[in-house]
Scaffold this active site. Structure first.
Site, PDB file in Angstrom:
ATOM      1  N   HIS A 161     -14.616  -1.266  -6.404  1.00  0.00           N
ATOM      2  CA  HIS A 161     -14.152  -1.876  -5.292  1.00  0.00           C
ATOM      3  C   HIS A 161     -15.184  -2.496  -4.335  1.00  0.00           C
ATOM      4  CE1 HIS A 161     -11.208  -1.440  -1.598  1.00  0.00           C
ATOM      5  NE2 HIS A 161     -12.584  -1.739  -1.025  1.00  0.00           N
ATOM      6  N   ASP A 172     -11.113  -5.567  -5.677  1.00  0.00           N
ATOM      7  CA  ASP A 172     -11.214  -5.001  -6.671  1.00  0.00           C
ATOM      8  C   ASP A 172     -11.639  -5.789  -7.762  1.00  0.00           C
ATOM      9  OD1 ASP A 172     -10.519  -2.653  -5.611  1.00  0.00           O
ATOM     10  OD2 ASP A 172      -8.663  -2.369  -6.386  1.00  0.00           O
ATOM     11  N   GLU A 229     -15.603   4.347  -6.380  1.00  0.00           N
ATOM     12  CA  GLU A 229     -15.001   3.317  -7.216  1.00  0.00           C
ATOM     13  C   GLU A 229     -15.803   2.180  -7.374  1.00  0.00           C
ATOM     14  OE1 GLU A 229     -11.590   2.185  -4.824  1.00  0.00           O
ATOM     15  OE2 GLU A 229     -10.421   3.915  -5.165  1.00  0.00           O
ATOM     16  N   HIS A 273      -7.824  -2.876   1.707  1.00  0.00           N
ATOM     17  CA  HIS A 273      -7.245  -3.854   1.111  1.00  0.00           C
ATOM     18  C   HIS A 273      -6.322  -4.487   2.037  1.00  0.00           C
ATOM     19  CE1 HIS A 273      -8.746  -3.957  -3.064  1.00  0.00           C
ATOM     20  NE2 HIS A 273      -8.459  -2.631  -3.003  1.00  0.00           N
ATOM     21  N   SER A 276      -5.788   1.547   4.412  1.00  0.00           N
ATOM     22  CA  SER A 276      -6.513   0.640   3.348  1.00  0.00           C
ATOM     23  C   SER A 276      -7.090  -0.388   3.633  1.00  0.00           C
ATOM     24  CB  SER A 276      -5.415   0.524   2.065  1.00  0.00           C
ATOM     25  OG  SER A 276      -6.102  -0.328   1.151  1.00  0.00           O
ATOM     26  N   ALA A 326      -5.557   5.320  -0.286  1.00  0.00           N
ATOM     27  CA  ALA A 326      -5.600   5.356   1.287  1.00  0.00           C
ATOM     28  C   ALA A 326      -4.159   5.251   1.821  1.00  0.00           C
ATOM     29  CB  ALA A 326      -6.554   4.212   1.834  1.00  0.00           C
ATOM     30  N   GLN A 356       0.633  -1.100   0.167  1.00  0.00           N
ATOM     31  CA  GLN A 356       0.080  -0.044   0.024  1.00  0.00           C
ATOM     32  C   GLN A 356       0.915   1.105   0.012  1.00  0.00           C
ATOM     33  OE1 GLN A 356      -2.995   0.020  -0.605  1.00  0.00           O
ATOM     34  NE2 GLN A 356      -3.442   2.184  -0.270  1.00  0.00           N
TER      35      GLN A 356
HETATM   36 ZN   LIG Z   1      -9.911  -1.356  -4.115  1.00  0.00          ZN
END
Ligand SMILES: [Zn+2]
Length: 221
Positions: free
Chosen positions: A196, A152, A193, A145, A143, A138, A108
């Site tokens: 996401h 995603d 997004e 993720h 984040s 982020a 990230q």
């Molecule tokens: Zn994402």
């Protein structure tokens, strides 16, 4: 003035102060437009932890991960549901692909730094570049993720627009929500997004979908 009248006035004043303070804290903690609220992720069910600009990911929250066919990683508890979602999308004629699942904090960090550098190459100052990056990516540690619960999803055959439309109205059946919807940027702190998705389980996903909510609003409801 009789002592009991004074006592009554005192009680009334005290009640007024207590109510005002309570109101202040109530509106402070339940206003979904305030993305600044903090949640205790240590007592949240694993599927409802909240990672956003004010809630940091910590190692103890990380679930067991599995590696998918194309080398991405995702939480083991989510992988079966993601497979179901993909199967349904394929049956509807799409070619979904997990383009980004779990990311470590270091990954990230690289994404965040790369984005800042791209803006700097366009001539923005470091401060401007960081601020622009903040709208789309982020900061490391913040984040979704990093939780292994986010996916995603894009189309492997190029144009993803139709797939995004299908996902928006169907992903909730498999426990996933569109995490950063259009028009909710002030709550999520992230731009729209369409790719996401975040696993929250079918119960929460259905509620969030039918009530046009974000995860932040759902957790404050
Ligand atoms: Zn994402």
């Amino acid at each position: 003035m009789k002592y009991y009248v004074r006592a009554l006035i005192c009680i009334a004043v005290l009640l007024g102060v207590v109510c005002t303070v309570k109101d202040y804290y109530d509106t402070k903690t339940v206003n979904p437009n305030d993305i600044g609220f903090e949640i205790n992720n240590n007592v949240q069910p694993w599927n409802l932890i909240l990672i956003n600009k004010t809630n940091e990911m910590t190692d103890n929250l990380l679930p067991e991960l599995v590696t998918t066919e194309n080398g991405e990683k995702i939480a083991r508890n989510v992988s079966l549901h993601l497979e179901e979602l993909f199967r349904a999308a394929e049956e509807a004629g799409f070619s979904p692909e997990l383009t980004s699942g779990y990311r470590s904090r270091n990954q990230q960090e690289d994404i965040f730094d790369d984005r800042i550098n791209e803006y700097r190459e366009l001539g923005y100052s470091k401060k401007e570049a960081t601020s622009l990056t903040n709208n789309y990516a982020a900061r490391p540690g913040y984040s979704e993720h990093e939780t292994g619960l986010a996916a995603d999803i894009n189309s492997s055959d190029g144009d993803s627009r139709k797939l995004y439309e299908w996902l928006k109205d169907n992903a909730y059946r498999y426990g996933f929500i569109l995490r950063y919807p259009k028009g909710k940027e002030d709550i999520t702190g992230i731009e729209y997004e369409p790719w996401h998705y975040r696993y929250v389980g079918t119960e929460a996903a259905e509620y969030i979908y039918h009530n046009n909510m974000t995860l932040e609003e759902y957790l404050l409801k």
